[in-house]
Write an enzyme that holds these catalytic residues in place. Structure first.
Site, mmCIF file in Angstrom:
data_model
loop_
_atom_site.group_PDB
_atom_site.id
_atom_site.type_symbol
_atom_site.label_atom_id
_atom_site.label_comp_id
_atom_site.label_asym_id
_atom_site.label_seq_id
_atom_site.Cartn_x
_atom_site.Cartn_y
_atom_site.Cartn_z
ATOM 1 N N TYR A 105 -15.087 -0.507 -7.488
ATOM 2 C CA TYR A 105 -15.379 -1.897 -7.842
ATOM 3 C C TYR A 105 -16.735 -1.986 -8.522
ATOM 4 O O TYR A 105 -17.676 -1.282 -8.129
ATOM 5 C CB TYR A 105 -15.436 -2.781 -6.589
ATOM 6 N N TYR A 144 -8.603 4.052 -3.296
ATOM 7 C CA TYR A 144 -9.961 4.443 -2.912
ATOM 8 C C TYR A 144 -10.051 4.620 -1.403
ATOM 9 O O TYR A 144 -9.316 3.992 -0.651
ATOM 10 C CB TYR A 144 -10.997 3.439 -3.417
ATOM 11 N N ARG A 154 -7.137 2.975 0.724
ATOM 12 C CA ARG A 154 -6.427 1.747 0.353
ATOM 13 C C ARG A 154 -5.444 2.062 -0.776
ATOM 14 O O ARG A 154 -5.806 2.679 -1.777
ATOM 15 C CB ARG A 154 -7.401 0.662 -0.166
ATOM 16 N N HIS A 157 -4.289 -1.882 -5.349
ATOM 17 C CA HIS A 157 -3.974 -3.295 -5.113
ATOM 18 C C HIS A 157 -4.839 -4.160 -6.006
ATOM 19 O O HIS A 157 -5.910 -3.741 -6.451
ATOM 20 C CB HIS A 157 -4.188 -3.669 -3.641
ATOM 21 N N HIS A 159 -6.496 -8.138 -6.035
ATOM 22 C CA HIS A 159 -6.755 -9.347 -5.239
ATOM 23 C C HIS A 159 -6.474 -10.593 -6.081
ATOM 24 O O HIS A 159 -6.857 -10.639 -7.255
ATOM 25 C CB HIS A 159 -8.219 -9.397 -4.805
#
Lengths: 234, 192
Positions: A105, A144, A154, A157, A159
């Site tokens: 991120y 990640y 995870r 995905h 959000h």
């Protein structure tokens, strides 16, 4: 005196369990007492409708940032925002954020040892059109690691946040990819008791949405709470 | 055509650059009607540790008790074109949220009831798979005694977790409501 029509209660098992120790961060943050159920009043059937005035012009192309093009597998995610009765929800905002193709991120808290992409910020927002349709162009997010348990990863995905017509229709969720091998191991995804509700969080690849020589197409619809059958006097 | 609801998931820790924009925590403009107030408080977890990575949103009626929404059709309470009633902020490193807004007017409840002035609050954070919803009420408002939603909370001590208290002295009144997610003095949350 006038009538308000409340929103329907979610079917059992649709939303995650609150107390779900497999996801460690829930342990000290989940209330111990059950929430107090209230019948909807004007406060809950009305709700905010932010848009360009609050968030600026729509940003639906996440693949260009700071004068260059993001690295990764280009994809579109598109679909409709509807309520449980299938009624389209036009002119409602969808906020989107995600990590880059390497699983990182553009956020200072993310310390994962994967490269940042200077051309991928991974944030945007769109307004649904008159039919409730929306579309984003992005790159497929990477998986990640996180520190929830040993060798925890995870699944890829994206959000999303939506408002819908009332205070009670607010939704923040995550979209996954059907068939992803990490899904069976992910405590966040598996906090949802109902298997069909879990599967509804998975985008579906569609060749018809795939643009030749350009980007893979994924379909994902958002279904927000529908109305109670009977209006209530307020 | 019946469709299955889209499930909630946690906001996670990585939302700030996408969702937090300067100014969303200020609901007032110079021309907004009503008494200027600050609403603020600190969010703590079951260990009493601050929650520095939450997002808080509020929704409220204007000074005349009217919601800026097409389903509030009452003509006896005027709209305010300088007030949307919505705000958003992050908690800071000390677990604090803070909004600059106006004191809302009372709004109708169900039946022939009147709801005391209140602000609906939604709280998102890592570790919350579903967001939490509560309300800020204002200590000392006489309408609190007959508010139908407060009346649904049987335990008096629990009800008090929703009463912000006023600290005068600054430029404008500061109404403070701390939110305890878990444990002693746990805030009452609502299932809406």
């Amino acid at each position: 005196m006038e009538s308000v029509t409340g929103f329907r209660r979610p079917a059992g098992g649709t939303n995650p369990l609150n107390a779900w120790d497999a996801y460690g961060s829930t342990v000290k943050r989940t209330p111990k007492r059950a929430p107090v159920r209230i019948d909807h009043t004007l406060t809950e059937v009305t709700g905010p409708a932010p848009g360009a005035a609050e968030f600026g012009p729509s940003v639906t192309d996440l693949t260009h940032h700071a004068g260059g093009e993001a690295v990764g597998e280009r994809m579109t995610v598109s679909g409709f925002v509807v309520d449980e009765d299938g009624r389209p929800l036009p002119n409602t905002v969808i906020e989107i954020w995600q990590c880059n193709a390497a699983g990182r991120y553009a956020h200072p808290v993310d310390q994962h040892d994967a490269p940042l992409d200077p051309h991928f910020l991974g944030v945007g927002h769109a307004m649904t059109d008159a039919d409730g349709a929306y579309r984003f162009l992005t790159v497929r997010p990477g998986a990640y690691p996180w520190r929830n348990h040993k060798n925890a990863w995870r699944p890829p995905h994206i959000h999303f946040g939506l408002f819908g017509p009332g205070f009670a229709t607010r939704l923040i969720t995550q979209m996954y990819f059907a068939g992803d091998p990490l899904l069976p191991f992910d405590p966040i995804y598996n906090s949802i008791p109902d298997a069909a509700a879990r599967e509804r969080l998975c985008a579906r690849f569609e060749m018809d949405l795939t643009q030749p020589e350009f980007a893979l197409g994924y379909r994902f619809d958002f279904v927000l709470r529908g109305r109670d059958a009977t209006p209530m006097e307020t | 055509m019946a469709r299955g609801l889209t499930a909630s998931q946690t906001i996670g820790p990585f939302f700030h650059h996408a969702l937090i924009h300067d100014g969303l925590e200020v609901l007032v403009r110079p021309e907004t009607r009503g008494e200027r107030i600050v609403v603020t408080g600190r969010i703590t977890d079951g260990d009493g540790a601050v929650v520095p990575d939450a997002m808080v949103e509020i929704w409220q009626a204007n000074a005349d008790g009217r919601y800026a929404h097409p389903e509030d059709r009452r003509e006896d309470a005027p709209l305010d074109s300088a007030f949307t009633g919505w705000g958003r902020c992050r908690t800071d490193d000390d677990g604090r949220y803070r909004f600059e807004t106006i004191m809302p007017g009372p709004v109708p409840g169900r039946g022939n009831t009147l709801q005391a002035p209140h602000i609906a609050l939604t709280l998102f954070s890592r570790g919350l798979l579903n967001y939490l919803t509560t309300r800020i009420y204002f200590a000392g408002n006489p309408l609190n005694d007959t508010d139908p939603v407060l009346g649904a909370i049987e335990d008096e001590a629990a009800r008090r977790t929703l009463f912000a208290t006023c600290e005068e002295g600054g430029d404008m009144p500061v109404w403070r409501l701390d939110i305890r997610l878990q444990g002693d003095g746990e805030t009452v949350f609502f299932d809406v």
